[in-house]
Write an enzyme that holds these catalytic residues in place. Structure first.
Site, short mmCIF file in Angstrom:
data_model
loop_
_atom_site.label_atom_id
_atom_site.label_comp_id
_atom_site.label_asym_id
_atom_site.label_seq_id
_atom_site.Cartn_x
_atom_site.Cartn_y
_atom_site.Cartn_z
N HIS A 84 3.80 -51.18 77.00
CA HIS A 84 3.89 -52.26 75.98
C HIS A 84 2.53 -52.92 75.89
O HIS A 84 1.88 -53.14 76.91
CB HIS A 84 4.95 -53.29 76.40
CG HIS A 84 5.02 -54.45 75.45
ND1 HIS A 84 5.79 -54.43 74.32
CD2 HIS A 84 4.38 -55.65 75.45
CE1 HIS A 84 5.64 -55.56 73.66
NE2 HIS A 84 4.78 -56.32 74.33
N ASP A 163 18.22 -60.88 71.94
CA ASP A 163 16.80 -61.10 71.59
C ASP A 163 16.63 -61.32 70.10
O ASP A 163 15.79 -62.11 69.68
CB ASP A 163 15.94 -59.92 72.05
CG ASP A 163 14.47 -60.16 71.74
OD1 ASP A 163 13.93 -61.17 72.22
OD2 ASP A 163 13.87 -59.36 70.99
N ARG A 170 13.31 -68.83 67.85
CA ARG A 170 11.98 -69.19 68.39
C ARG A 170 10.98 -69.31 67.26
O ARG A 170 10.17 -70.23 67.22
CB ARG A 170 11.49 -68.09 69.37
CG ARG A 170 12.12 -68.19 70.75
CD ARG A 170 11.84 -66.93 71.55
NE ARG A 170 10.44 -66.72 71.85
CZ ARG A 170 9.90 -65.55 72.19
NH1 ARG A 170 10.66 -64.48 72.28
NH2 ARG A 170 8.63 -65.46 72.45
N SER A 185 12.00 -61.65 76.45
CA SER A 185 12.12 -60.84 75.24
C SER A 185 11.56 -59.43 75.45
O SER A 185 12.21 -58.43 75.13
CB SER A 185 11.38 -61.57 74.11
OG SER A 185 11.23 -60.74 73.00
N LYS A 189 14.04 -55.69 76.65
CA LYS A 189 14.12 -54.47 75.81
C LYS A 189 13.69 -53.25 76.60
O LYS A 189 14.23 -52.16 76.43
CB LYS A 189 13.29 -54.67 74.54
CG LYS A 189 13.99 -55.63 73.56
CD LYS A 189 13.16 -55.94 72.34
CE LYS A 189 12.12 -56.98 72.65
NZ LYS A 189 11.46 -57.57 71.51
N1 IUR Z 1 7.03 -59.04 71.41
C1 IUR Z 1 8.30 -59.20 71.79
O1 IUR Z 1 9.06 -58.24 71.81
N2 IUR Z 1 8.74 -60.43 72.12
C2 IUR Z 1 7.94 -61.53 72.12
O2 IUR Z 1 8.38 -62.60 72.43
C3 IUR Z 1 6.59 -61.32 71.72
C4 IUR Z 1 6.16 -60.09 71.38
I1 IUR Z 1 5.32 -62.95 71.64
#
Ligand code: IUR
Length: 450
Positions: A84, A163, A170, A185, A189
């Protein structure tokens, strides 16, 4: 059993929520038995008072199990990996890394995102290839991983539903930039992908979310602890993000640079990120015993063409016609027979003779965004053909009037103000050009699982 207002009050007053309280909040979000105003209030309380690492780990775990958690064949144990990135300019690492890892025997169910603000998104880049389908069901993902070894897809409806709700609130309540909420978040995932190992590319610098190294390190440490907390061997690199990664920015142009990289002609900075991140994953999943062996395996897979074959197979498995996939991956460099080229291009000239000392990636990205390369709101379309090709690299000597960047545009056309901003992105310094060119490396620190 505490009520939702009790939980909000506890966090608002700086208390530490118990595992049961966090679970109750996430459950209420998922089952929609909580008012949006209450979600907003809790998110603001978390934004203001923060969470201790154990609370963040619990939030992550509860979010992860709010929906489907993928399961893989037993024979894949230890091989399922992903990375990521916190977002950059010209960041096409995933397009090269996913097939390189597959060529090294890994399974890579890469769930990527779209571009937001000035940063690009992997899904938008791939959608510039006609026919490429980023939506795949869990069953299709399993099939593609079995036959190819990697896929790059969007989040499925069933994965981490909490999420989707929390992220939208958010966004609407100015609570996106909270470390525990970011960690929950992102890692929830990844946890739902049932990974064995995960590597995070946390960027810092003027074109990154975090401008300074210390802020990025704090986020990286939290992400690493949240990842390890859901039993994924998680490591991170801190990499600088001031200029651009490689020389191309913009969706189609970045696909072209990725294909060139997979044909062995990649820029050094992109190859550094791909081999470092991939090497770390091979160490973490036990395929190799040290980083240099891992990095070498990854760069061999890229330079030797094995990763290119995987990329071709992945394109075909995700809907690209095989003659188009074949043409993109052949020795041809006439990529615009398949990808769409912008109607217009303009080259900007270096204002003085000297040495390129800086290219401001943020300015480039912001102007390209306005020209249609990116979106300001989720759901807006992007123009895949808009972008920029740098024609110089750092440390290179340029003549006054030499072209240093080619801008690809359509509608809108760049205004004179935008042209001046683009021009200001280049800094040419004095110097006779005989100084040894400093090797420009991006990775500044590496964090490994404890
Ligand atoms: N990417 C995500 O998947 N969640 C987040 O809160 C952010 C970037 I900032």
């Amino acid at each position: 059993m505490s009520s939702i207002p009790d939980l909000i009050r506890k966090k608002r007053d700086g208390g530490e929520l118990t595992d049961e309280e966090i679970a109750a909040f996430v459950r209420a979000v998922t089952t929609k038995t909580i008012q949006e105003s209450q979600i907003g209030a809790m998110l603001m309380a978390i934004w203001q008072k923060g969470m201790v690492p154990t609370e963040t780990q619990t939030l992550t775990r509860e979010m992860m199990s709010s929906g489907e958690v993928m399961s893989w064949p037993a024979a894949w144990k230890g091989t399922v990996v992903d990375k990521h990135s916190t977002g950059g300019v010209g960041d096409k690492v995933s397009l090269v890394l996913a097939p390189a890892l597959a060529a090294c025997g890994c399974k890579v169910p890469m769930i990527s995102g779209r571009g937001l603000a000035h940063t690009g998104g992997t899904l938008d880049k791939l959608e510039s290839i006609p026919g490429f389908k980023i939506h795949q069901s869990t069953e299709q993902i399993l099939k593609i991983l079995d036959s190819v070894g990697c896929c790059i897809v969007g989040q499925t409806e069933k994965l981490v539903p909490a999420d989707r709700v929390l992220y939208a609130v958010r966004d609407a309540t100015s609570t996106v930039d909270s470390l525990p909420l970011i960690a929950g978040s992102i890692i929830s995932k990844k946890g739902a992908e049932s990974l064995s190992a995960l590597v995070l590319d946390v960027k810092f610098g003027r074109a990154a979310l975090y401008k300074d190294l210390d802020g990025a390190r704090e986020l990286a440490q939290l992400l690493v602890s949240a990842g390890n907390g859901v039993d994924i061997r998680t490591g991170a690199v801190l990499s600088s993000m001031d200029g651009t990664i490689g020389r191309c920015v913009g969706n189609s142009l970045e696909v072209i640079e990725s294909l060139e990289t997979l044909k062995g002609n990649g820029p050094d900075d992109l190859m550094e990120l791909v081999s470092t991140l991939g090497g770390m994953l091979l160490v973490m999943n036990g395929s190799v015993s040290n980083q240099s062996e891992g990095s070498k395996q990854i760069s061999d897979a890229v330079i030797g063409g094995a990763a290119l074959s995987k990329f071709q197979a992945m394109m075909e498995a995700q809907g690209v016609a095989s003659d188009a996939a074949q043409l993109l991956c052949s020795a041809h460099t006439d990529y615009f027979r398949v990808l769409r080229k912008s109607e217009y291009q303009i080259e900007l000239e270096a204002p003085a003779e000297g040495v390129v000392v800086d290219v401001d990636g943020l300015v480039l990205a912001q102007v390209l965004h306005k020209l249609g390369a990116g979106r300001s709101k989720a759901g807006q379309p992007v123009n895949h053909s808009v972008g920029a090709e740098l024609l110089v690299s750092m440390g290179q000597r340029v003549r006054k009037g030499a072209s240093w960047v080619r801008i690809h545009y359509e509608d809108p056309v760049p205004t004179s103000d935008q042209i001046s901003r683009l021009q200001s992105a280049l800094t040419v310094g004095a110097g006779d050009g005989k100084e040894p060119r400093q090797k420009h490396t991006l990775v500044k620190e590496v964090l490994l699982p404890s």
